[in-house]
Design a protein around this motif. Sequence first.
Motif, PDB file in Angstrom:
ATOM      1  N   VAL A 189       0.138   3.637  -3.395  1.00  0.00           N
ATOM      2  CA  VAL A 189      -0.593   4.632  -4.171  1.00  0.00           C
ATOM      3  C   VAL A 189      -0.317   4.455  -5.660  1.00  0.00           C
ATOM      4  CG1 VAL A 189       1.213   6.393  -3.984  1.00  0.00           C
ATOM      5  CG2 VAL A 189      -1.136   7.095  -4.342  1.00  0.00           C
ATOM      6  N   LYS A 190      -1.322   4.767  -6.475  1.00  0.00           N
ATOM      7  CA  LYS A 190      -1.170   4.762  -7.927  1.00  0.00           C
ATOM      8  C   LYS A 190      -1.871   5.997  -8.472  1.00  0.00           C
ATOM      9  CE  LYS A 190      -2.001   2.212 -12.175  1.00  0.00           C
ATOM     10  NZ  LYS A 190      -0.964   2.875 -12.855  1.00  0.00           N
ATOM     11  N   GLU A 191      -1.154   6.769  -9.299  1.00  0.00           N
ATOM     12  CA  GLU A 191      -1.759   7.922  -9.962  1.00  0.00           C
ATOM     13  C   GLU A 191      -2.699   7.423 -11.046  1.00  0.00           C
ATOM     14  OE1 GLU A 191      -0.667  12.122 -12.171  1.00  0.00           O
ATOM     15  OE2 GLU A 191       0.960  10.820 -11.501  1.00  0.00           O
ATOM     16  N   LEU A 192      -3.901   8.012 -11.108  1.00  0.00           N
ATOM     17  CA  LEU A 192      -4.892   7.638 -12.116  1.00  0.00           C
ATOM     18  C   LEU A 192      -4.881   8.649 -13.260  1.00  0.00           C
ATOM     19  CD1 LEU A 192      -7.717   6.594  -9.632  1.00  0.00           C
ATOM     20  CD2 LEU A 192      -6.031   5.137 -10.782  1.00  0.00           C
ATOM     21  N   ALA A 193      -5.511   8.306 -14.366  1.00  0.00           N
ATOM     22  CA  ALA A 193      -5.473   9.121 -15.582  1.00  0.00           C
ATOM     23  C   ALA A 193      -5.963  10.552 -15.352  1.00  0.00           C
ATOM     24  CB  ALA A 193      -6.287   8.458 -16.689  1.00  0.00           C
ATOM     25  N   ASP A 194      -6.940  10.760 -14.449  1.00  0.00           N
ATOM     26  CA  ASP A 194      -7.482  12.101 -14.213  1.00  0.00           C
ATOM     27  C   ASP A 194      -6.686  12.889 -13.168  1.00  0.00           C
ATOM     28  OD1 ASP A 194      -8.170  10.833 -11.854  1.00  0.00           O
ATOM     29  OD2 ASP A 194     -10.303  11.325 -11.971  1.00  0.00           O
ATOM     30  N   GLY A 195      -5.580  12.332 -12.669  1.00  0.00           N
ATOM     31  CA  GLY A 195      -4.749  13.016 -11.684  1.00  0.00           C
ATOM     32  C   GLY A 195      -5.076  12.651 -10.240  1.00  0.00           C
ATOM     33  N   SER A 196      -6.221  12.001 -10.021  1.00  0.00           N
ATOM     34  CA  SER A 196      -6.546  11.550  -8.670  1.00  0.00           C
ATOM     35  C   SER A 196      -5.645  10.358  -8.330  1.00  0.00           C
ATOM     36  CB  SER A 196      -8.033  11.178  -8.556  1.00  0.00           C
ATOM     37  OG  SER A 196      -8.331  10.056  -9.358  1.00  0.00           O
ATOM     38  N   ARG A 197      -5.761   9.861  -7.097  1.00  0.00           N
ATOM     39  CA  ARG A 197      -4.916   8.755  -6.653  1.00  0.00           C
ATOM     40  C   ARG A 197      -5.761   7.610  -6.117  1.00  0.00           C
ATOM     41  NH1 ARG A 197      -2.169  12.285  -8.655  1.00  0.00           N
ATOM     42  NH2 ARG A 197      -0.091  12.916  -8.027  1.00  0.00           N
ATOM     43  N   ALA A 198      -5.371   6.390  -6.452  1.00  0.00           N
ATOM     44  CA  ALA A 198      -5.906   5.199  -5.799  1.00  0.00           C
ATOM     45  C   ALA A 198      -4.957   4.923  -4.644  1.00  0.00           C
ATOM     46  CB  ALA A 198      -5.946   4.022  -6.760  1.00  0.00           C
ATOM     47  N   VAL A 199      -5.505   4.859  -3.424  1.00  0.00           N
ATOM     48  CA  VAL A 199      -4.685   4.667  -2.236  1.00  0.00           C
ATOM     49  C   VAL A 199      -5.157   3.401  -1.524  1.00  0.00           C
ATOM     50  CG1 VAL A 199      -3.925   5.663  -0.035  1.00  0.00           C
ATOM     51  CG2 VAL A 199      -4.396   7.165  -1.997  1.00  0.00           C
ATOM     52  N   ALA A 200      -4.237   2.459  -1.334  1.00  0.00           N
ATOM     53  CA  ALA A 200      -4.534   1.226  -0.600  1.00  0.00           C
ATOM     54  C   ALA A 200      -3.860   1.313   0.764  1.00  0.00           C
ATOM     55  CB  ALA A 200      -4.035   0.011  -1.369  1.00  0.00           C
ATOM     56  N   LEU A 201      -4.641   1.136   1.816  1.00  0.00           N
ATOM     57  CA  LEU A 201      -4.139   1.073   3.182  1.00  0.00           C
ATOM     58  C   LEU A 201      -4.231  -0.397   3.574  1.00  0.00           C
ATOM     59  CD1 LEU A 201      -6.137   4.128   4.588  1.00  0.00           C
ATOM     60  CD2 LEU A 201      -3.820   4.127   3.627  1.00  0.00           C
ATOM     61  N   PHE A 202      -3.088  -1.056   3.699  1.00  0.00           N
ATOM     62  CA  PHE A 202      -3.044  -2.498   3.921  1.00  0.00           C
ATOM     63  C   PHE A 202      -2.443  -2.813   5.276  1.00  0.00           C
ATOM     64  CE2 PHE A 202      -0.554  -6.489   3.534  1.00  0.00           C
ATOM     65  CZ  PHE A 202      -1.627  -7.362   3.471  1.00  0.00           C
ATOM     66  N   ASN A 203      -3.103  -3.682   6.021  1.00  0.00           N
ATOM     67  CA  ASN A 203      -2.661  -4.092   7.346  1.00  0.00           C
ATOM     68  C   ASN A 203      -2.275  -5.566   7.299  1.00  0.00           C
ATOM     69  OD1 ASN A 203      -2.296  -4.686  10.044  1.00  0.00           O
ATOM     70  ND2 ASN A 203      -4.384  -4.226  10.655  1.00  0.00           N
ATOM     71  N   GLU A 204      -0.982  -5.847   7.425  1.00  0.00           N
ATOM     72  CA  GLU A 204      -0.545  -7.242   7.382  1.00  0.00           C
ATOM     73  C   GLU A 204      -0.458  -7.879   8.773  1.00  0.00           C
ATOM     74  OE1 GLU A 204       3.278  -7.563   5.504  1.00  0.00           O
ATOM     75  OE2 GLU A 204       4.305  -6.509   7.101  1.00  0.00           O
ATOM     76  N   SER A 205      -0.854  -7.146   9.826  1.00  0.00           N
ATOM     77  CA  SER A 205      -0.796  -7.702  11.178  1.00  0.00           C
ATOM     78  C   SER A 205      -2.088  -8.455  11.509  1.00  0.00           C
ATOM     79  CB  SER A 205      -0.562  -6.587  12.202  1.00  0.00           C
ATOM     80  OG  SER A 205      -1.749  -5.867  12.417  1.00  0.00           O
ATOM     81  N   ASP A 206      -2.117  -9.069  12.684  1.00  0.00           N
ATOM     82  CA  ASP A 206      -3.281  -9.836  13.134  1.00  0.00           C
ATOM     83  C   ASP A 206      -4.335  -8.987  13.818  1.00  0.00           C
ATOM     84  OD1 ASP A 206      -2.185 -12.226  12.236  1.00  0.00           O
ATOM     85  OD2 ASP A 206      -1.147 -12.594  14.131  1.00  0.00           O
ATOM     86  N   ARG A 207      -4.046  -7.724  14.106  1.00  0.00           N
ATOM     87  CA  ARG A 207      -4.984  -6.882  14.852  1.00  0.00           C
ATOM     88  C   ARG A 207      -5.281  -5.603  14.076  1.00  0.00           C
ATOM     89  NH1 ARG A 207      -2.013  -2.837  17.027  1.00  0.00           N
ATOM     90  NH2 ARG A 207       0.205  -3.177  17.185  1.00  0.00           N
ATOM     91  N   PRO A 208      -6.422  -4.962  14.367  1.00  0.00           N
ATOM     92  CA  PRO A 208      -6.742  -3.708  13.681  1.00  0.00           C
ATOM     93  C   PRO A 208      -5.679  -2.648  13.967  1.00  0.00           C
ATOM     94  CG  PRO A 208      -8.638  -4.525  14.904  1.00  0.00           C
ATOM     95  CD  PRO A 208      -7.469  -5.364  15.298  1.00  0.00           C
ATOM     96  N   GLN A 209      -5.365  -1.848  12.953  1.00  0.00           N
ATOM     97  CA  GLN A 209      -4.399  -0.757  13.110  1.00  0.00           C
ATOM     98  C   GLN A 209      -4.889   0.464  12.341  1.00  0.00           C
ATOM     99  OE1 GLN A 209      -0.116  -1.469  13.423  1.00  0.00           O
ATOM    100  NE2 GLN A 209      -0.471  -3.265  12.150  1.00  0.00           N
ATOM    101  N   ARG A 210      -4.604   1.644  12.883  1.00  0.00           N
ATOM    102  CA  ARG A 210      -4.913   2.887  12.178  1.00  0.00           C
ATOM    103  C   ARG A 210      -3.765   3.157  11.205  1.00  0.00           C
ATOM    104  NH1 ARG A 210      -4.809   8.885  13.038  1.00  0.00           N
ATOM    105  NH2 ARG A 210      -6.783   9.591  12.171  1.00  0.00           N
ATOM    106  N   ILE A 211      -4.122   3.368   9.958  1.00  0.00           N
ATOM    107  CA  ILE A 211      -3.133   3.634   8.915  1.00  0.00           C
ATOM    108  C   ILE A 211      -3.474   4.987   8.298  1.00  0.00           C
ATOM    109  CG2 ILE A 211      -2.099   2.808   6.766  1.00  0.00           C
ATOM    110  CD1 ILE A 211      -3.030  -0.024   7.571  1.00  0.00           C
ATOM    111  N   SER A 212      -2.474   5.868   8.222  1.00  0.00           N
ATOM    112  CA  SER A 212      -2.720   7.237   7.763  1.00  0.00           C
ATOM    113  C   SER A 212      -1.654   7.696   6.783  1.00  0.00           C
ATOM    114  CB  SER A 212      -2.694   8.206   8.948  1.00  0.00           C
ATOM    115  OG  SER A 212      -3.716   7.933   9.840  1.00  0.00           O
ATOM    116  N   THR A 213      -2.076   8.600   5.928  1.00  0.00           N
ATOM    117  CA  THR A 213      -1.182   9.354   5.069  1.00  0.00           C
ATOM    118  C   THR A 213      -1.887  10.688   4.820  1.00  0.00           C
ATOM    119  OG1 THR A 213       0.182   9.306   3.062  1.00  0.00           O
ATOM    120  CG2 THR A 213      -2.061   8.414   2.869  1.00  0.00           C
ATOM    121  N   THR A 214      -1.363  11.470   3.921  1.00  0.00           N
ATOM    122  CA  THR A 214      -1.993  12.752   3.591  1.00  0.00           C
ATOM    123  C   THR A 214      -2.128  12.893   2.084  1.00  0.00           C
ATOM    124  OG1 THR A 214       0.123  13.910   3.453  1.00  0.00           O
ATOM    125  CG2 THR A 214      -0.979  13.864   5.630  1.00  0.00           C
TER     126      THR A 214
END
Length: 173
Positions: free
Chosen positions: A12-37
Amino acid sequence: MISSEDGRWVVVKELADGSRAVALFNESDRPQRISTTARGVGLPHAAGYRVRDLWKHRSTHTAGEISATVPGHGTVLVRVGPDRGWAQLPPAVDSGVGGVAIAEAGDSARLTAVTANLGRRPVHSVSIALTGPEGWRTKADSVPRARCSGVARSSGPHGGRGFRRAPTPVPTS
């Protein structure tokens, strides 16, 4: 970085307006559900949040969960922030497939499709299609099922058949 577990990364990276850029990255070979709040990425409490998919250029809303089924070696990048106009946006929906997704000719594979409504408004229709390579046969071995409260689940490969949310019964007096 917020978390890293079993090849699932949340950055995650905080942006100038207070919103967040959120990257969900999967380094495995198969699809995975990635979650945060929203809280997990440092956003203040709000009735709803705008989620802008930066690859698809599409906005949805969430009640607070930020989630996606990410392909193997893939990344989902979203911008998330509190938004008073969240109710004007469609709900964020996460759809994924679990099970053995790789099969050799002559073998069978069982897949389970799961769709989650992350928003505050109902999802009115979901369709799931399964295709295979030319010459392969795909078929559903079960009837699609849906639960209308929050998460709709559907089991089995559905060969292009979809399902719709059933109308809520209205009690009579």
